[in-house]
Motif scaffolding. Structure first.
Motif, PDB file in Angstrom:
ATOM      1  N   THR A 103       0.971  -1.528   0.034  1.00 55.44           N
ATOM      2  CA  THR A 103       0.159   0.103  -0.156  1.00 55.44           C
ATOM      3  C   THR A 103       0.783   1.268   0.096  1.00 55.44           C
ATOM      4  O   THR A 103       0.523   2.153  -0.862  1.00 55.44           O
ATOM      5  N   ALA A 104       1.992   1.452   0.628  1.00 49.62           N
ATOM      6  CA  ALA A 104       3.060   2.433   0.511  1.00 49.62           C
ATOM      7  C   ALA A 104       3.357   2.659  -0.754  1.00 49.62           C
ATOM      8  O   ALA A 104       3.789   3.912  -1.252  1.00 49.62           O
ATOM      9  N   THR A 105       3.782   1.606  -1.327  1.00 52.68           N
ATOM     10  CA  THR A 105       4.248   1.537  -2.830  1.00 52.68           C
ATOM     11  C   THR A 105       3.249   2.249  -3.528  1.00 52.68           C
ATOM     12  O   THR A 105       3.496   3.265  -4.464  1.00 52.68           O
ATOM     13  N   THR A 106       1.894   1.934  -3.472  1.00 57.09           N
ATOM     14  CA  THR A 106       0.817   2.276  -4.255  1.00 57.09           C
ATOM     15  C   THR A 106       0.722   4.004  -3.991  1.00 57.09           C
ATOM     16  O   THR A 106       0.613   4.781  -4.861  1.00 57.09           O
ATOM     17  N   ILE A 107       0.717   4.217  -2.727  1.00 64.66           N
ATOM     18  CA  ILE A 107       0.795   5.685  -2.147  1.00 64.66           C
ATOM     19  C   ILE A 107       1.621   6.481  -2.860  1.00 64.66           C
ATOM     20  O   ILE A 107       1.548   7.577  -3.322  1.00 64.66           O
ATOM     21  N   LYS A 115       2.480  15.051  -8.852  1.00 60.89           N
ATOM     22  CA  LYS A 115       3.549  16.087  -9.048  1.00 60.89           C
ATOM     23  C   LYS A 115       3.858  16.792  -7.769  1.00 60.89           C
ATOM     24  O   LYS A 115       3.855  18.202  -7.878  1.00 60.89           O
ATOM     25  N   CYS A 116       3.971  16.159  -6.613  1.00 56.86           N
ATOM     26  CA  CYS A 116       4.208  16.873  -5.408  1.00 56.86           C
ATOM     27  C   CYS A 116       5.303  17.528  -5.494  1.00 56.86           C
ATOM     28  O   CYS A 116       6.618  17.289  -6.183  1.00 56.86           O
ATOM     29  N   ASP A 117       5.546  18.737  -4.799  1.00 58.57           N
ATOM     30  CA  ASP A 117       6.865  19.457  -4.699  1.00 58.57           C
ATOM     31  C   ASP A 117       7.915  18.540  -3.843  1.00 58.57           C
ATOM     32  O   ASP A 117       9.194  18.763  -3.896  1.00 58.57           O
ATOM     33  N   LEU A 118       7.442  17.958  -2.841  1.00 58.50           N
ATOM     34  CA  LEU A 118       8.225  17.288  -1.657  1.00 58.50           C
ATOM     35  C   LEU A 118       7.453  16.036  -1.250  1.00 58.50           C
ATOM     36  O   LEU A 118       6.310  16.344  -1.020  1.00 58.50           O
ATOM     37  N   ILE A 119       8.110  14.923  -0.806  1.00 56.81           N
ATOM     38  CA  ILE A 119       7.399  13.866  -0.310  1.00 56.81           C
ATOM     39  C   ILE A 119       8.079  13.515   1.215  1.00 56.81           C
ATOM     40  O   ILE A 119       9.156  13.351   1.268  1.00 56.81           O
ATOM     41  N   LEU A 120       7.277  13.415   2.035  1.00 58.02           N
ATOM     42  CA  LEU A 120       7.583  13.014   3.522  1.00 58.02           C
ATOM     43  C   LEU A 120       7.222  11.486   3.517  1.00 58.02           C
ATOM     44  O   LEU A 120       6.445  11.067   3.374  1.00 58.02           O
ATOM     45  N   ALA A 121       8.367  10.744   3.731  1.00 50.57           N
ATOM     46  CA  ALA A 121       8.183   9.375   3.981  1.00 50.57           C
ATOM     47  C   ALA A 121       8.495   9.018   5.515  1.00 50.57           C
ATOM     48  O   ALA A 121       9.527   8.984   6.075  1.00 50.57           O
ATOM     49  N   SER A 126       7.996   3.402   3.929  1.00 49.40           N
ATOM     50  CA  SER A 126       7.583   4.371   3.195  1.00 49.40           C
ATOM     51  C   SER A 126       8.703   5.002   2.395  1.00 49.40           C
ATOM     52  O   SER A 126       8.585   5.421   1.191  1.00 49.40           O
ATOM     53  N   LEU A 127       9.951   5.112   3.318  1.00 46.86           N
ATOM     54  CA  LEU A 127      11.069   5.615   2.309  1.00 46.86           C
ATOM     55  C   LEU A 127      11.472   4.778   1.277  1.00 46.86           C
ATOM     56  O   LEU A 127      11.777   5.224   0.350  1.00 46.86           O
ATOM     57  N   GLN A 128      11.430   3.446   1.645  1.00 46.29           N
ATOM     58  CA  GLN A 128      11.858   2.593   0.529  1.00 46.29           C
ATOM     59  C   GLN A 128      10.868   2.581  -0.616  1.00 46.29           C
ATOM     60  O   GLN A 128      11.267   2.578  -1.779  1.00 46.29           O
TER      61      GLN A 128
END
Length: 353
Positions: A103-107, A115-121, A126-128
């Motif tokens: 699910t984290a991969t899909t998200i 096209k987010c400017d930044l992603i918080l994992a 989530s980071l992977q």
């Protein structure tokens, strides 16, 4: 003849006057046009500045699972970023993977398509997932214990490079291991309990085992693959050990009630890697403030979005001054007196608001 000359002279004087007037008119027109052009240029510059300052950033958040530590980190991140950029300058697309890596991969794939400017994992899985989803959008991790382990980087030197940086929730593991003897001086066997699907949990378990064995403890490890076998694995660990240790493990953090149901009946003391787990099933922890960790991550995000820092050169940051805490409720149930230097945990004090 004289009259004719006078007429000619008057005509020439008039022509010269008209010529001078024409020159004066041309100069005035040029000056007016220049002023108008200058005004237009100023207005255009002001418009451009307004457009830049009025930019709204879209920040995607992938949090692995809901539990107090990760929730606090996300809240601290959002609060700090709004403070740094302005309430209306940032929008969040916050999504929770409910503990499932797929699910984290899909998200993360969806956040990239937005096209987010930044992603918080938030958390290792989530980071992977975010790292696999994009090499272009800046990614900040938080609640990650060891980035070299999480991203399989040999010889990790503290800076990931590329489009990834973030904050670590690693507290001194040697001090956590020393807490075992502080709270259970007669302990001979330590059981380490964690989820086998979380590489950073294994890293902590291996480190704590090394330090515990140096203290003369026999160490046994017990792993569960997911929340379904937490109870049975905890039962086995309680039957074979004098004290347990649980690292900063997301699956364990979401199953503290199940763990405590077993441990309380077995009168089993548990030393924990972070406050959220301790609040549910442990006697003590050396823990960081996850809300503060989120704030530190938010500060990093603001610098990236404002163009003040290059994420590829930003080293991983750590939370300073972890706190020694004990759970007075569980300590009382087990008849344990906390050593000097430990603060009593209370839910109000740990609330991230």
């Amino acid at each position: 003849m004289k009259m004719y000359k006078k007429v000619i002279a008057l005509c020439m004087t008039a022509a010269m006057s008209l010529g001078l007037a024409a020159c004066g008119s041309s100069s005035s027109t040029t000056s007016t046009a220049s002023a108008a052009a200058s005004t237009a240029s100023t207005a255009e510059a002001s418009s451009t500045a307004a457009t830049t300052s009025d930019k709204t950033y879209l920040v995607g958040i992938c949090q692995l699972v809901q539990h107090p530590a990760l929730d606090a980190a996300t809240k601290g991140f959002e609060d700090e970023l709004k403070k740094e950029l302005g309430e209306d300058a940032v929008k969040f697309d916050e999504q929770n993977a409910a503990g499932d890596s797929a699910t984290a991969t899909t998200i993360c794939t969806n956040l990239v398509s937005e096209k987010c400017d930044l992603i918080l994992a938030n958390a290792t899985a989530s980071l992977q997932a975010a790292a696999a989803a994009t090499k272009d959008i800046p990614i900040l991790g938080t609640s990650i214990t060891e980035y070299g382990v999480a991203l399989n980087i040999d010889g990790f030197d503290g800076t990931v490079g590329g489009n990834i940086s973030g904050t670590s929730d690693l507290a001194p593991l040697d001090q956590q291991a020393a807490m075992v003897k502080e709270f259970v001086p007669d302990a001979k066997t330590l059981g380490i309990l964690y989820c086998s699907a979380e590489p950073n949990s294994k890293y902590q378990a291996d480190e704590v085992q090394k330090y515990a064995e140096e203290e003369g403890l026999t160490v046994k490890t017990y792993t569960f693959s997911d929340s379904n076998d937490v109870t049975s694995v905890t039962q086995q660990a309680c039957s074979e050990c004098d004290v347990l240790y649980i690292p900063t493990d997301n699956t364990a953090a979401s199953c503290t009630t199940a763990i405590n149901n077993v441990a309380s009946q077995a009168k089993m003391p548990i030393i924990c890697g972070e406050e959220g787990i301790m609040s549910g099933c442990g006697v003590a922890t050396l823990s960081i403030d996850y809300y503060g960790l989120g704030q530190k991550t938010g500060e990093m995000a603001a610098k990236i979005l404002k163009g003040e820092s290059d994420i590829s050169t930003m080293p991983i940051e750590y939370y300073d001054n972890p706190v020694k805490e004990y759970n007075p409720t569980i300590c009382e149930q087990l008849g344990i007196t906390a050593p000097d230097g430990y603060e009593a945990y209370t839910p109000d004090e740990s609330s991230a608001s």
